[in-house]
Write an enzyme that holds these catalytic residues in place. Structure first.
Site, PDB file in Angstrom:
ATOM      1  N   TYR A  58       0.842  -1.197   0.000  1.00 51.52           N
ATOM      2  CA  TYR A  58       0.000   0.000   0.000  1.00 51.52           C
ATOM      3  C   TYR A  58       0.882   1.253   0.000  1.00 51.52           C
ATOM      4  O   TYR A  58       1.581   1.542   0.968  1.00 51.52           O
ATOM      5  CB  TYR A  58      -0.933   0.035   1.222  1.00 51.52           C
ATOM      6  N   HIS A 116       0.526 -11.792   0.996  1.00 53.51           N
ATOM      7  CA  HIS A 116      -0.550 -10.978   0.416  1.00 53.51           C
ATOM      8  C   HIS A 116      -1.374 -11.720  -0.640  1.00 53.51           C
ATOM      9  O   HIS A 116      -2.589 -11.592  -0.683  1.00 53.51           O
ATOM     10  CB  HIS A 116       0.048  -9.700  -0.178  1.00 53.51           C
TER      11      HIS A 116
END
Ligand code: NAP
Length: 277
Positions: A58, A116
């Site tokens: 992010y 992830h």
């Protein structure tokens, strides 16, 4: 705030946490956006949603820095989860990525470290060996995955020699129920927490129109709740599930925190399940 056990660990996590995709920094550093993100996270923590989910991906790590600034030693017992990106799944890369995340977060230890996405390039056994090394060195407390299928969860679990897989973070909302085809049942049976991401359909539920949303609005009106609260509560009706909505607006944060304080009746649960099937 209600809590649920994290997998088969002795840890509990708030049933509503704080997503961070879009909370400062997802486009890289921008000071005004960062300040708004920090304010939102602090408001969420003040409302007892003391579970923050972030990722090295992010904002190329900047989201983790925003989380660090929001925390700045002022909050006790916040459960902080981050994620390692698939391009860092080789053994040495996992160790280095975790150290970089810890540095950005300003922490000595992450509560949960997640893969992830599954990787087709690096065998999960290699990545999990590194995750166990991190746990053994005290840099992470629990190991999780994200976007893993049932088969991939099995393989991940089998790759761990002494740690247990704690969680799988996957998309789950009234408008995306694909986990019901097996992932949800597997998590419940095997004692993994299902961390529901995009539980408001990335903002599609607040804006949704049509007959199923009419049912949602009717239930919400009768209960004196917003449609988003009912939609979040519906997700939380499932055992082993916690949710991490992202909210920047204060009224949204307040609504989301309140979701943990009441329970949808089984008739309303069923009606909604049917309306959104
Ligand atoms: P989401 O939480 O389903 O939706 C976020 C949107 O809903 C924002 O526009 C937000 O508006 C709005 N909202 C939040 N609470 C509301 C409320 N009570 N009433 C009306 N609108 C409300 O979508 P998401 O951000 O995709 O998912 C949440 C988190 O999951 C992410 O931030 C990230 O941490 C995680 N995630 C993980 C993965 C993964 O691959 N593991 C993928 C996607 C997301 P405001 O911001 O204006 O308040």
């Amino acid at each position: 705030m209600q809590f649920r056990p994290l997998g088969r660990t002795h840890e509990s996590v708030p049933v509503v946490g704080l997503g961070t995709w879009g909370i400062g920094g997802e486009m890289g550093p921008d000071s005004s956006h960062d300040e708004a993100g920090i304010r939102a996270l602090r408001q969420g923590l003040d409302l007892e949603m003391k579970f923050i989910d972030t990722a090295e991906m992010y904002g190329a790590g900047h989201s983790e820095e925003v989380v660090a600034r929001a925390l700045e030693g002022r909050y006790d017992k916040v459960f902080v989860a981050s994620k390692v990106s698939p391009r860092h799944f080789a053994y040495d890369d996992v160790l280095a990525a975790a150290r970089r995340s810890l540095k950005r977060l300003g922490m000595k230890q992450m509560d949960l470290y997640q893969l992830h996405w599954p990787s087709s390039r690096i065998p999960v056994s290699e990545t999990m060996r590194a995750m166990e090394k991190l746990a053994g060195d005290g840099l992470i407390r629990h190991i999780g995955v994200s976007n893993f299928s049932v088969e991939q969860m099995k393989e991940a679990q089998e790759s761990l020699s002494h740690e247990k897989l704690a969680s799988n973070q996957v998309e789950f909302s009234l408008i995306d129920r694909s986990v019901e085809a097996g992932i949800l049942q597997y998590c419940q049976k095997e004692g993994l927490t299902l961390i529901a991401y995009s539980p408001l359909g990335q903002g599609k539920i607040p804006r949704g129109k049509g007959s199923s949303f009419k049912v949602l609005d009717e239930v919400a009106g009768r209960l004196g709740k917003s449609r988003n609260q009912v939609a979040l509560n519906w997700v939380l009706q499932h055992d082993s599930v916690v949710a991490i909505p992202k909210a920047a607006a204060m009224d949204h944060l307040k609504e989301n925190a309140d979701v943990a304080e009441w329970k949808l009746g089984s008739e309303d649960y069923q009606r909604l399940a049917k309306a959104f099937s």
